[in-house]
Design an enzyme around this catalytic site. Structure first.
Site, PDB file in Angstrom:
ATOM      1  N   SER A 143     -98.696 -43.779  52.149  1.00 37.12           N
ATOM      2  CA  SER A 143     -99.884 -44.653  52.555  1.00 37.12           C
ATOM      3  C   SER A 143     -99.565 -45.278  53.906  1.00 37.12           C
ATOM      4  O   SER A 143     -98.284 -45.428  54.347  1.00 37.12           O
ATOM      5  CB  SER A 143    -100.086 -45.991  51.595  1.00 37.12           C
ATOM      6  OG  SER A 143    -101.111 -46.754  51.895  1.00 37.12           O
ATOM      7  N   TYR A 156     -97.644 -52.498  45.582  1.00 33.41           N
ATOM      8  CA  TYR A 156     -98.026 -51.457  46.215  1.00 33.41           C
ATOM      9  C   TYR A 156     -97.162 -51.079  47.460  1.00 33.41           C
ATOM     10  O   TYR A 156     -96.618 -49.960  47.639  1.00 33.41           O
ATOM     11  CB  TYR A 156     -99.265 -51.285  46.589  1.00 33.41           C
ATOM     12  CG  TYR A 156    -100.192 -50.021  47.068  1.00 33.41           C
ATOM     13  CD1 TYR A 156    -100.128 -49.240  46.313  1.00 33.41           C
ATOM     14  CD2 TYR A 156    -100.599 -50.006  48.448  1.00 33.41           C
ATOM     15  CE1 TYR A 156    -101.169 -48.075  46.680  1.00 33.41           C
ATOM     16  CE2 TYR A 156    -101.266 -48.991  48.744  1.00 33.41           C
ATOM     17  CZ  TYR A 156    -101.505 -47.894  47.901  1.00 33.41           C
ATOM     18  OH  TYR A 156    -101.995 -46.692  48.433  1.00 33.41           O
TER      19      TYR A 156
HETATM   20  C1  BGC Z   1    -105.136 -48.165  49.948  1.00 28.99           C
HETATM   21  C2  BGC Z   1    -106.439 -48.584  50.179  1.00 28.99           C
HETATM   22  C3  BGC Z   1    -106.642 -49.315  51.540  1.00 28.99           C
HETATM   23  C4  BGC Z   1    -106.068 -48.417  52.847  1.00 28.99           C
HETATM   24  C5  BGC Z   1    -105.964 -48.918  54.244  1.00 28.99           C
HETATM   25  C6  BGC Z   1    -104.516 -47.220  51.119  1.00 28.99           C
HETATM   26  O1  BGC Z   1    -103.000 -46.974  50.877  1.00 28.99           O
HETATM   27  O2  BGC Z   1    -105.002 -47.249  48.660  1.00 28.99           O
HETATM   28  O3  BGC Z   1    -106.955 -49.473  49.190  1.00 28.99           O
HETATM   29  O4  BGC Z   1    -107.893 -49.601  51.956  1.00 28.99           O
HETATM   30  O5  BGC Z   1    -104.758 -48.092  52.379  1.00 28.99           O
HETATM   31  O6  BGC Z   1    -105.728 -50.268  54.059  1.00 28.99           O
END
Ligand code: BGC
Length: 255
Positions: A143, A156
Site C-alpha cells: 500500500s 495496517y
Molecule cells: C487503503 C485505503 C485507502 C488508501 C489511500 C489503501 O491502502 O486500503 O483504505 O483509502 O490506501 O489512503
C-alpha cells in the site's frame, strides 16, 4: 502473450485488486490458483473470467493466517500444475480505530492476514520454487501506507511497513535462486476494502482532492503493473516498490 503457460497463485482473488490481477495474468496466458477465505467469499466471478479466457485454474479455500491451510493450497497448486511460477500476496484487511481503542483481536487480525500471511505463503511457495529450480516471481500488494502514515490505521500501516522490509530482505536472500521480489503500493483503488469511504460523499471528496490525477484507481491500474513485474520485461527488477496511486503519496502544494 507475456506469461504463456506460467502458473500464478493470487491470494484473496475472489474480489477487488486480487481479482483484477488474477484476470490480468490470465489475459497474458497464465493459469491461476485462485484463493479465497470463506464460502461467503466464493470466487465465481474470477473463475468465470479465467475460464472465458481459456486458462486453467483451481480454486482453493484457505485462510492465509493458518499455516496448514497455506500448505494445503500450495500442495494442491503444485499437484495440479507441477510448479508455481508467480506468487501474488494480495489478501489484505484494514480496520479503522483510534490508536488507544485498538483491540488485541483487531491488531492480530490485521497483522496476521497482511504480514504473517504474506510471509508464510511466500515461504511455502519459495520452497517449491527452490525444489523445482523455478526462477520465480513474488509480488506483494502492500500500500502507499508502507511509507505514508495513515492515522487511525496504525496496525495496517505497521503491517504494510513490515511488508516493505520483508520484500527488501527476500529480494536479497532469494536473488541467488533467480527469484525476484517486489511490492506494488496501491493508493485509493475502487474495491470492497473501500466500500465505506466510497459511500461517504464528504470523505470521498476530501480524498479526491488529495489525488493529483483526480480519480480513484481501478483494479486494472494495479493489474497492469503486476503483469509487468511477472513478465520478462521486469527480469532485472528486484527489491523495488512501484507506487500506483495517481500521485497521492507525494502530493504537496502551497498556494
Ligand atoms: C487503503 C485505503 C485507502 C488508501 C489511500 C489503501 O491502502 O486500503 O483504505 O483509502 O490506501 O489512503
Amino acid at each position: 502473450m507475456r506469461l504463456e503457460g506460467k502458473v500464478a497463485l493470487v491470494t484473496g482473488s475472489s474480489q477487488g485488486i486480487g481479482q483484477g490481477i488474477a484476470i490480468g495474468l490470465a489475459q497474458e496466458g497464465a493459469h491461476i490458483i485462485i484463493n479465497y477465505r470463506s464460502a461467503t467469499d466464493a470466487p465465481k466471478e474470477t473463475e468465470d473470467a479465467v475460464k472465458a479466457l481459456g486458462r486453467d485454474f483451481i480454486s482453493c479455500q484457505a485462510d492465509v493466517t493458518k499455516l496448514d491451510e497455506i500448505q494445503a493450497m500450495v500442495d494442491a497448486g503444485v499437484q495440479r500444475f507441477g510448479q508455481i511460477d508467480i506468487l501474488v500476496n494480495n489478501a489484505g484487511v484494514e480496520k479503522h480505530a483510534d490508536f488507544w481503542e485498538v483491540t488485541e483481536h483487531d491488531y492480530d487480525m490485521v497483522m496476521d492476514v497482511n504480514l504473517k500471511g504474506s510471509f508464510f505463503t511466500a515461504q511455502a511457495v519459495v520452497k517449491t520454487m527452490m525444489a523445482k529450480k523455478v526462477a520465480g516471481r513474488i509480488i506483494n500488494i502492500s500500500s502507499v501506507h508502507e511509507d505514508l502514515p495513515f492515522p487511525h490505521f496504525t496496525a495496517y500501516c505497521a503491517s504494510k511497513g513490515g511488508m516493505k522490509m520483508m520484500m527488501r530482505n527476500l529480494a536479497i536472500e532469494l536473488a541467488p535462486y533467480g527469484i525476484t521480489v517486489n511490492n506494488i503500493a496501491p493508493g485509493a483503488i475502487e474495491t470492497p476494502i473501500n466500500t465505506k469511504l466510497l459511500n461517504d460523499p464528504e470523505k470521498l471528496k476530501a480524498l479526491l482532492e488529495n489525488i493529483p490525477l483526480a480519480r480513484l484507481g481501478k483494479p486494472k491500474d494495479v493489474s497492469g503493473v503486476a503483469v509487468f513485474l511477472a513478465s520478462a520485461d521486469a527480469d532485472y527488477i528486484t527489491g523495488a516498490t512501484i507506487f500506483v496511486d495517481g500521485g497521492l503519496t507525494w502530493n504537496y502544494s502551497e498556494q
